[in-house]
Design a protein around this motif. Structure first.
Motif, short mmCIF file in Angstrom:
data_model
loop_
_atom_site.label_atom_id
_atom_site.label_comp_id
_atom_site.label_asym_id
_atom_site.label_seq_id
_atom_site.Cartn_x
_atom_site.Cartn_y
_atom_site.Cartn_z
N ASN A 129 -10.00 -0.70 -0.50
CA ASN A 129 -10.85 0.31 0.09
C ASN A 129 -10.82 1.66 -0.06
O ASN A 129 -11.72 2.21 -0.30
CB ASN A 129 -11.37 -0.19 1.60
N HIS A 145 -3.11 -3.96 2.84
CA HIS A 145 -4.28 -3.55 3.57
C HIS A 145 -3.98 -3.78 5.42
O HIS A 145 -4.37 -2.64 5.92
CB HIS A 145 -5.44 -4.54 3.53
N HIS A 197 -6.30 -7.02 -2.35
CA HIS A 197 -6.24 -5.89 -1.46
C HIS A 197 -6.09 -6.67 -0.12
O HIS A 197 -5.13 -6.60 0.51
CB HIS A 197 -7.10 -4.85 -1.53
N ASP A 225 -4.87 0.46 -2.49
CA ASP A 225 -4.62 1.73 -1.53
C ASP A 225 -3.43 2.62 -1.96
O ASP A 225 -2.64 2.84 -1.24
CB ASP A 225 -4.72 1.19 -0.09
N ASP A 232 0.93 -1.12 -0.07
CA ASP A 232 0.06 -0.02 -0.01
C ASP A 232 0.83 1.31 0.10
O ASP A 232 1.81 1.75 0.84
CB ASP A 232 -0.95 -0.13 1.33
MN LIG Z 1 -6.80 -0.96 2.84
#
Ligand SMILES: [Mn+2]
Length: 267
Positions: free
Chosen positions: A64, A226, A120, A37, A8
Motif C-alpha cells: 500500500n 504488512h 503484501h 512497502d 517490509d
Molecule cells: Mn503495508
C-alpha cells in the motif's frame, strides 16, 4: 542458490544492507523478493529503491505504501519523507520500475516441492491461487495502461466484500485492498480495514484463518508482510508473516525458502 523473502523495509536502508550481509547474499546466485512497502516512514526510502532497481535479482510485490508513492509521483506531489523520491533525478525510472512490480509472486522450490505465494497483505480464501493470480494480472495491466485513473480512484474502504460482478473503479479498489491492506475478514470475506491491531472485532478473524486445510496437502505456503503488530505470529506454519516492525525499532526478517529458516537483524 537460495531464494529469500524479506519483510517490509520501509526506508530502513542500513538494516536492509545488514540483513543482506547476514544472509551472505550472493548477487550472482541468490534471489531476493520483498513483501512490499519498501519506502515511507523510515529515513532512506530513495536509497532502498535505487539499490533494488540496480540489482535485477531483487524484486518486490506491491504494498500500500508503494502504491501511495506511485500516486504522489503521478501527481508530482512532494510530501514528507517521500519528497526526496518524488523529486529525485531518476524519478521516471523509479516510477516505471515500481509500477511494473506484481501484486503476487509464486515460487516453487524444486528440492522441497514447496510452493510459496507471496503478496503484501495476503490472499483471501474466497480466491483460489489461480483466481488471485488472474485478478493480480488484471489490476497490474489496468495500472500500467492507465496509471493516473487507477491511482486516483483506489482510495477508500468501499466496497467491503468481493463480488464477481464488480466492474471499473470498485473492482480495482477492492482487489487492491485485498492484496495490499487486508488484515481481518468476516465470514463473507468483508474487509475490516480500520482495525490495525491483532485483536479481531466481533464477527471478524485474521484473513489467514482458512477453513479448509488443503494448502497443507499441496505443500503451499502464504508469505506476507504488512501486519507489523503481528510480529509474524500466525500460529500456522503455512502462513508466514515477515513484517517484524523494523521501522518501529523492531527487526527486519528474511525467510529462506529453501529450508524455511528465518534470519533477522535488529533495528
Ligand atoms: Mn503495508
Amino acid at each position: 542458490m537460495s531464494t529469500y523473502v524479506i519483510g517490509d523495509v520501509h526506508g530502513c536502508f542500513d538494516q536492509f544492507i545488514r540483513l543482506l550481509e547476514k544472509i551472505n547474499y550472493d548477487t550472482s546466485n541468490d534471489q531476493i523478493i520483498l513483501t512490499g512497502d519498501l519506502i515511507n516512514r523510515g529515513p532512506k526510502s530513495l536509497a532502498v529503491l535505487n539499490y533494488c532497481i540496480a540489482d535485477s535479482n531483487i524484486t518486490t510485490v506491491l504494498g500500500n505504501h508503494d502504491l501511495y508513492l506511485l500516486y504522489l509521483m503521478s501527481r508530482k506531489e512532494s510530501k514528507g519523507e517521500l519528497k526526496e523520491v518524488v523529486e529525485s533525478e531518476n524519478n521516471q525510472k523509479i516510477f516505471e520500475w515500481l509500477i511494473a512490480r506484481p501484486f503476487i509472486l509464486q515460487i516453487h522450490i524444486n528440492a522441497t516441492k514447496n510452493d510459496f505465494i507471496i503478496s503484501h497483505a495476503g490472499i483471501p480464501e474466497i480466491w483460489s491461487v489461480k483466481k488471485a493470480e488472474d485478478l493480480a494480472q488484471e489490476i497490474s495491466k489496468a495500472l500500467i495502461s492507465n496509471p493516473s485513473k487507477i491511482l486516483q480512484s483506489m482510495w477508500g474502504n468501499e466496497p467491503k466484500s468481493w463480488n464477481d460482478t464488480f466492474i471499473g473503479n470498485d473492482r480495482y479498489r477492492i482487489i487492491i485492498n485485498y492484496f495490499t491492506r487486508m488484515r481481518f475478514l468476516d465470514d463473507s470475506a468483508s474487509l475490516d480495514l480500520e482495525n490495525t491491531s491483532t485483536k479481531a472485532s466481533k464477527g471478524f478473524k485474521p484473513w489467514f484463518n482458512y477453513e479448509s486445510n488443503c494448502y497443507k496437502k499441496m505443500r503451499r505456503y502464504y508469505v506476507f508482510g504488512h501486519w507489523a503488530s503481528l510480529k509474524g505470529r500466525t500460529n500456522n506454519p503455512h502462513f508466514i508473516g515477515l513484517d517484524t516492525g523494523c521501522v518501529w525499532e523492531g527487526e527486519l526478517t528474511a525467510l529462506r525458502l529453501n529450508d524455511l529458516k528465518k534470519i533477522s537483524v535488529k533495528y
